[in-house]
Design an enzyme around this catalytic site. Structure first.
Site, PDB file in Angstrom:
ATOM      1  N   GLU A 165      -9.848 -24.642 -39.237  1.00  0.00           N
ATOM      2  CA  GLU A 165     -10.524 -23.412 -37.857  1.00  0.00           C
ATOM      3  C   GLU A 165     -10.973 -22.438 -39.317  1.00  0.00           C
ATOM      4  O   GLU A 165     -10.812 -22.192 -40.188  1.00  0.00           O
ATOM      5  CB  GLU A 165      -9.234 -22.179 -37.421  1.00  0.00           C
ATOM      6  N   GLU A 219       1.056  -1.534  -0.380  1.00  0.00           N
ATOM      7  CA  GLU A 219       0.213   0.226  -0.126  1.00  0.00           C
ATOM      8  C   GLU A 219       0.403   1.378  -0.320  1.00  0.00           C
ATOM      9  O   GLU A 219       2.159   1.351   1.127  1.00  0.00           O
ATOM     10  CB  GLU A 219      -0.676  -0.228   0.764  1.00  0.00           C
TER      11      GLU A 219
END
Length: 1363
Positions: free
Chosen positions: A761, A330
């Protein structure tokens, strides 16, 4: 498509599951999430830089402004371009709103992975309104890049560390936040779906309840963590000033005050202190934040849960599931301070950021390698005694275990290897201790390996069926215009599909039933099985005779929707069905295709997955897997990798389907990119590189045939919006060169059937909107048809019997210089895809003489090449028996035998006395076919019995195969003993009653040894599944470690049981041995000792597979032995013995090396000593496999060795395929088991010329007899015998003449020479002794090297004695 452009998918299921499942309360809560996560591929966007905007020119950092997304993107791109030698920018995924999750990689040579550099990461801006982290990480990126080469500290850090920096994990939240909002009141903390990303990771206590679709940022980071195996990490936040370390929550979820300690608590405290003590404000422990002025942290650090409980936090996930230690920093009291504060924040954090990175270089580091091959071992667990937290090695076998200074005992553990512990490892402050491990391949129960031989086939691009639809009528030009071309009438256009929509299961089923009903003459609707949830796996067959295979007509298939959320293939195949049906009889191309091809179309292999997929899904995973959450395209047996996932019902159904039809060509339709992918899909190393199969040219040809008809695909730049840097030349790609797919369907097709399959594909969007479907049909309709045409290329024909013209099934078609053979169908027809050229083609079949011819393949049609083979003659009795073996090997023959020979039985375990009485009872009741003999005694003087069953027991039958069944080497596993007693009873009781059993006994010498270790059996206890009581003999010796053939290997004298068994094994003539044991469900083949390669491994593996495939459970490979740790999937239920439990001195190895007899060991069940109530079930499971061994022993090759006069040659060496040796026995007979296929045989005998033959072995026919006839060796010292004899005669003549002259001269000498002869006679005895010694050593057999000298070293014996 398999995954994100199918390039990054190295998340390994065990990496995520094993730590989670170690905590019982997580198994349910984490199950669904983690299955989804694990099968998710690595992001295909990784290592691609997308430039939505041109990179901005880098400017001098002013530290006085925040970068929004556009600014941040431009600055990162500019820095990466300016420092390419140490910087690489990539995106690991996208946010909810489509912003890239940028990561800057900073290291020397950032575009490659280099072993020896630990990976470190910083992640910032996880909460969008906590913004200081975002900026200081941008400053850190620039600082590292600009100081490199100037500052020695930075240069060293970058050169030795693989640093990854993600400035913003939540770019969407940042864009909504407001500068000056210190408390987060203005929003922006959460992502665009309003989800707190630091509450969304899998939690060790609660699992996770967040929908993965709502947290793409978290999912991307999880994949990143799993792929990279980071060592150390920092997660930068804001709201106070402190360094927080794991754990972030506890099982109690107490809001505050509960210290939740991890196993590395001391190390985490140290790492947190490194950051805080280098931060001028943090180290005070007094942040003095306006909203919490009384809050203090001792030394500026805190345990996360003690501060406040955070379930689902990222730092705990890193530690528990990611190999990585992470703390949370922090950085400021104000979450989004004014930009004027940024310079101060950078100054406060700079040294802490650098000092923390440097701590990645503490503790212990090194490599783990294979002791035999030296190969790097991945996923090896590194254990530190006293710290119950392990990590695993990376792709180079490297590991980095952060530890505080001290002394440690460290162990490396890997499946398939003996663990290794190093004691008293010293870790000092400041630098890592180097500790490397070399593991010996002693494989655990769950390990296994399978090596599948590769093969190949070339192919032609042009079919023999016309692709045009022009009618044959044309108009002759008029006299006035003779130069003009013929004018064809306008061509009638084929009917196109009219309705385009997505079909759910019910809709698809109705569609298929409707077309099957409407076009019954050319369609047949079938189901090949069911999905997990019971949905039918439908296949529509389209042909002019759709219900049967027509001789000469090739079989073709399309499979769609293997991944449930890749739906374009499903809809295109429904369109294709409609197109073929509606245009049959009116369109020439369609009519020809249907009339000449049997077309199988499976619209959906994964109907369950489709039902949960979502329309509009571009690159997602929802519905990809089946209902058990397994990726079906990672579920097939693989030639390089052991697939541990259980075989799924959809996979099994497809495998059985492929085995039941002679498919020639196939395509598997996927989505997510735009390319045709061809084998192989993976390689031995598991790295991205070209993995060429033998038929690489054929696959390129058929792949181009599809891509050339799809201009967008052929262009090679698919999905430019998603993956702008991806390029496929001609729209095709080798699978492994794109990315590795172990367990894929296309490779299994090629390696296990006649079928050549590619993966297509079809588009960048996996589940496009329905309105887009007409576009996909238009792009692919010509390609779909053109690909079917490819089945009509290469060569085709029939292999038949020359005598009666009947087709020969399972004949082998082999092409010279292409290591891939195919076999004929049931009526002898075949199709072999080849590219244009001239080939040498051979047809061979068991019992026939092979035929070779030349074939020239053209572009325009399949060349017809028929073969007519001549049968090798045999007498009527042999033909009758051959027919019996064939009937038992094909179809339901063996199963029918099992059903027709049921016997009443009363199973119970028999101790030694009752066992002996049972054996004597068999000899008393069946004296004509049984003979019982004692061949030794145990330590406690119990008799070790051998029961022979034959039509002439006790008599030599050198022409018959001799098979040995053995059990009870471990007394605590008596199931095998009971099975063999029942097997002997079964055979005796059916002799004379069942003609098949009678003939098998008449043609086979069967020796049954039910209990090698009767003393151990007396000590064992029923219903003890894992107890070792009774495992050894009365001297405490495991008999299966006591079989050594050389005195130099033996430390102590052999146990009496071992010596007895060794004498039996050395008895001549055994063809096959089957040993029964317990504690697993698998069949193993030699060797048990850790040899790197095994001669004749294909045959040994084949013999084990015969037993396993006839066992109702074993062949499935799903062992499920939880009691002994043998879990997971063992392909086909077989493995090399050393991979299960490697050890020296095994009976199996002795049988191979000294008995010249292959032996397999069958482990009949997970429980060593199950209750007697289970014996009937175990007998039912093993009856058919045991009978299959009686059938199998009659296959392979057999023959007789003799000279030209017909005299048998005993002791001739028969060398199989240049390696394995067997010897001719009585009357010159020999026999050897071989795997189906072509084999080379060389025969060597002292004084004869070496002979060579080639034989063809079938999987279903008895061994045909061959005769090896030797000529005398007419060469002496490599010269013709006549020349040597003439030369010797001339030499002798000259010697005699010379001797006479010398004698005459000597006779004229004076008498004093007589004294010399007198002295010679005085020493005659000494000369005689010398002559005798010389003659003893002069007569050496030319074959003496075949026998093992007991003075040889252990290593020489280990390898030289292998057969």
């Amino acid at each position: 498509m398999s995954e994100w452009c199918r390039r990054r998918r190295r998340i390994i299921m065990a990496d995520v599951w094993e730590p989670l499942l170690a905590t019982p309360k997580l198994r349910v809560s984490l199950f669904a999430f983690l299955l989804f996560l694990v099968v998710s591929p690595g992001d295909a966007r990784l290592h691609r830089i997308r430039s939505a905007n041109p990179p901005t020119e880098e400017t001098v950092e002013t530290y006085d402004k925040y970068y929004n997304y556009v600014d941040l993107t431009g600055r990162l791109q500019s820095l990466a371009q300016k420092h390419p030698h140490i910087a690489n920018l990539s995106s690991i995924g996208q946010s909810v709103e489509g912003r890239e999750l940028w990561v800057m990689r900073i290291t020397k040579e950032p575009n490659i992975d280099t072993p020896g550099k630990p990976r470190f990461k910083y992640v910032g801006n996880m909460h969008g309104d906590e913004t200081v982290s975002r900026q200081v990480l941008m400053y850190l990126v620039e600082y590292l890049l600009t100081k490199y080469g100037e500052d020695p500290r930075i240069t060293e850090l970058v050169n030795t560390t693989d640093i990854y920096i993600m400035p913003s994990m939540n770019p969407d939240g940042f864009e909504r936040s407001q500068e000056g909002d210190c408390n987060g009141d203005k929003g922006g903390r959460n992502n665009a779906k309003d989800v707190d990303l630091n509450r969304s990771f899998p939690d060790q206590f609660d699992g996770i309840t967040v929908d993965p679709d709502n947290i793409p940022e978290v999912m991307a980071v999880i994949r990143w963590i799993q792929e990279k195996k980071f060592v150390l990490s920092g997660n930068l936040h804001g709201g106070t000033v402190v360094a927080s370390y794991p754990f972030d929550d506890s099982a109690f979820h107490q809001r505050q005050g509960h210290y939740s300690q991890s196993e590395d608590d001391g190390l985490f405290r140290y790492l947190a202190l490194v950051y805080s003590k280098n931060h001028p404000e943090m180290k005070t422990g007094e942040p003095n934040c306006p909203d919490a002025q009384d809050e203090t942290f001792e030394d500026g650090i805190t345990n996360g849960a003690q501060w406040y409980d955070v379930p689902g936090g990222m730092q705990d996930y890193n530690y528990l599931y990611g190999n990585c230690l992470e703390i949370t920093m922090e950085l400021s009291c104000c979450k989004y301070p004014l930009s004027t504060e940024l310079h101060k924040e950078w100054d406060l954090n700079r040294e802490s950021l650098l000092a923390y990175i440097e701590k990645v270089h503490i503790g212990v580091r090194g490599y783990v390698k294979d002791a035999i091959s030296g190969a790097a071992l991945t996923n090896v667990s590194i254990l530190v005694a006293g710290i119950r937290h392990n990590l695993t090695t990376g792709q180079y076998g490297d590991y980095y275990r952060l530890l505080l200074p001290g002394t440690y005992n460290i162990t490396a553990v890997a499946q398939g290897y003996a663990s290794m512990t190093v004691h008293n490892v010293q870790v000092v402050d400041g630098k890592p201790t180097e500790l490397n491990f070399t593991l010996a391949p002693v494989v655990s129960d769950t390990a296994g390996s399978i090596t599948v031989p590769t093969t190949s086939t070339p192919l032609t691009s042009d079919p023999n069926i016309s692709t045009t639809t022009i009618n044959s009528t044309w108009v002759v030009p008029s006299e006035g215009n003779k130069s003009s071309l013929p004018v064809f009438p306008p061509e009638e256009q084929p009917t196109q599909p009219q309705v385009f929509r997505h079909h759910n299961y019910a809709d698809m089923e109705l569609f298929l039933r409707m077309y099957s009903s409407k076009f019954p003459s050319i369609t047949h609707l079938d189901s090949i099985g069911q999905s997990v949830e019971g949905r039918e796996l439908y296949v529509m067959v389209i042909s002019d005779n759709p219900t049967v295979h027509e001789h000469g007509e090739p079989e073709f298939k399309y499979v769609g929707n293997m991944h449930g959320n890749e739906v374009v293939g499903r809809e295109l195949l429904l369109n294709l069905i409609e197109y073929l049906c509606r245009n049959y009889g009116t369109d020439t191309e369609v009519t020809n295709l249907v009339n000449n091809t049997r077309i199988h179309i499976m619209p959906s292999m994964n109907p369950d997955g489709y039902e949960v997929a979502t329309e509009g899904d571009v690159t997602g995973y929802k519905g990809r897997n089946n209902s058990n959450n397994f990726d079906l395209n990672r579920n097939f047996p693989d030639q390089f990798t052991i697939i541990k996932a259980p075989r799924q019902p959809e996979t099994i159904a497809v495998m059985n389907w492929l085995k039941s039809h002679p498919f020639v060509l196939s395509a598997n339709l996927h989505g997510g990119s735009l390319v045709v992918n061809y084998p192989y899909d993976d390689d031995k190393e598991g790295v991205t590189q070209y993995s060429q199969c033998p038929d690489d040219k054929v696959f390129q040809q058929v792949a181009r045939a599809y891509s050339q008809e799809n201009p967008l695909m052929h262009n090679g730049h698919p999905c430019e919006d998603l993956y702008p840097k991806e390029y496929f030349q001609d729209g095709i790609v080798n699978g492994a060169n794109w990315y590795n797919v172990p367990g894929g369907m296309q490779d299994w097709n090629y390696l296990n059937t006649n079928c050549f399959e590619v993966t297509i594909e079809l588009g960048c969007v996996k589940y496009p909107m329905a309105k887009e479907l007409p576009k996909y049909w238009e792009q692919n309709r010509r390609a779909l048809l053109q690909f079917i045409h490819q089945v009509h290329s290469g060569i085709k024909g029939t292999v038949s019997d020359l005598r009666d013209g009947t087709g020969i099934p399972n004949a082998t078609i082999s092409v010279k210089d292409i290591d891939h053979s195919i076999i004929t169908a049931h009526t002898g027809d075949y199709w072999r895809l080849l590219v244009p050229g001239t080939y040498s083609v051979t047809a061979s079949a068991h019992g026939y003489t092979p035929v070779t011819t030349y074939a020239t393949v053209s572009k325009h049609r399949a060349e017809v090449v028929d073969f007519r083979l001549t049968r090798i003659h045999s007498d009527p009795s042999e033909r009758e028996f051959d027919s019996l073996i064939k009937d038992l090997s094909l179809g339901q023959g063996l199963e029918q035998l099992v059903r027709s020979t049921a016997t009443e039985n009363n199973f119970r375990y028999k101790r030694y006395k009752e066992l002996s009485a049972s054996l004597r009872g068999l000899t008393l009741n069946f004296p004509k076919i049984t003979s019982l003999r004692s061949f030794g005694q145990s330590v406690e003087f119990r008799t070790i019995w051998a029961l022979e069953i034959s039509n002439k027991p006790g008599e030599a039958e050198p022409s018959e195969p001799k098979v040995r069944f053995v059990a009870g080497i471990h007394g605590n596993a008596p199931v095998g003993t009971e099975l063999l007693l029942e097997f002997a009873t079964f055979l005796c009781m059916n002799y004379g009653k069942n003609p098949v059993i009678t003939r098998l006994i008449n043609e086979t010498r069967i020796v049954i040894v039910p209990s090698i270790n009767p003393d151990g059996r007396e000590q064992a206890i029923e219903k003890q599944c894992t107890s070792t009581q009774g495992l050894t003999n009365s001297h405490g010796k495991d008999l299966d470690t006591d079989f050594f053939g050389n005195a130099s290997q033996r430390v102590v004298e052999a146990q009496p049981e071992t010596r007895a068994m060794m004498d039996l094994i050395l008895d001549k003539g055994y063809t096959l041995s089957v040993a029964l044991d317990g504690g697993s469900l698998v069949a193993t083949y030699p060797y048990d000792k850790p040899v790197q390669s095994v001669e004749n491994e294909g045959t040994l593996k084949y013999l084990a597979s015969v037993y396993a495939k006839n066992h109702p459970k074993m062949h499935l490979g799903d062992t499920g032995c939880s009691n002994n740790g043998q879990m997971g999937n063992i392909p086909d239920g077989i493995m090399r013995a050393a991979e299960r439990q490697s050890h020296m001195g095994s009976m199996k190895d002795f049988s191979m090396d000294f008995g010249h007899c292959p032996e397999i060991t069958v482990y009949s069940g997970c429980c060593l000593f199950p209750p007697a109530e289970q014996l009937p079930t175990l007998w039912a499971e093993n009856k058919k496999p045991l009978l299959s061994m009686l059938v199998e022993v009659h296959k392979g090759v057999r023959g007789v060795v003799r000279d030209k006069s017909g005299k048998p040659i005993i002791g001739a060496i028969i060398v199989l395929n240049g390696g394995v040796r067997v010897f001719s026995g009585e009357e010159g007979y020999f026999r050897a088991l071989l795997a189906p296929g072509n084999h080379n045989i060389e025969a060597v005998a002292d004084g004869y010329q070496q002979q060579r033959q080639e034989v063809v072995v079938s999987s279903y026919e008895a061994a045909s007899s061959i005769v090896i006839e030797f000529d005398m060796d007419n060469n002496i010292f490599g010269l013709p015998r006549e020349f040597v004899v003439a030369s010797a005669a001339a030499s002798m003549t000259a010697l005699v003449v010379t001797a006479c002259i010398i004698w005459c001269v000597c006779a004229a000498k004076s008498n004093h020479q007589k004294d010399g002869f007198h002295r010679l006679r005085q020493h005659r005895d000494d000369y005689d002794d010398e002559i005798r010694l010389t003659s003893m050593g002069s007569k050496k057999s030319l074959l003496a090297h075949e026998f093992q000298d007991e003075s040889e070293s252990d290593e020489e014996t280990l390898y030289a004695n292998k057969i």
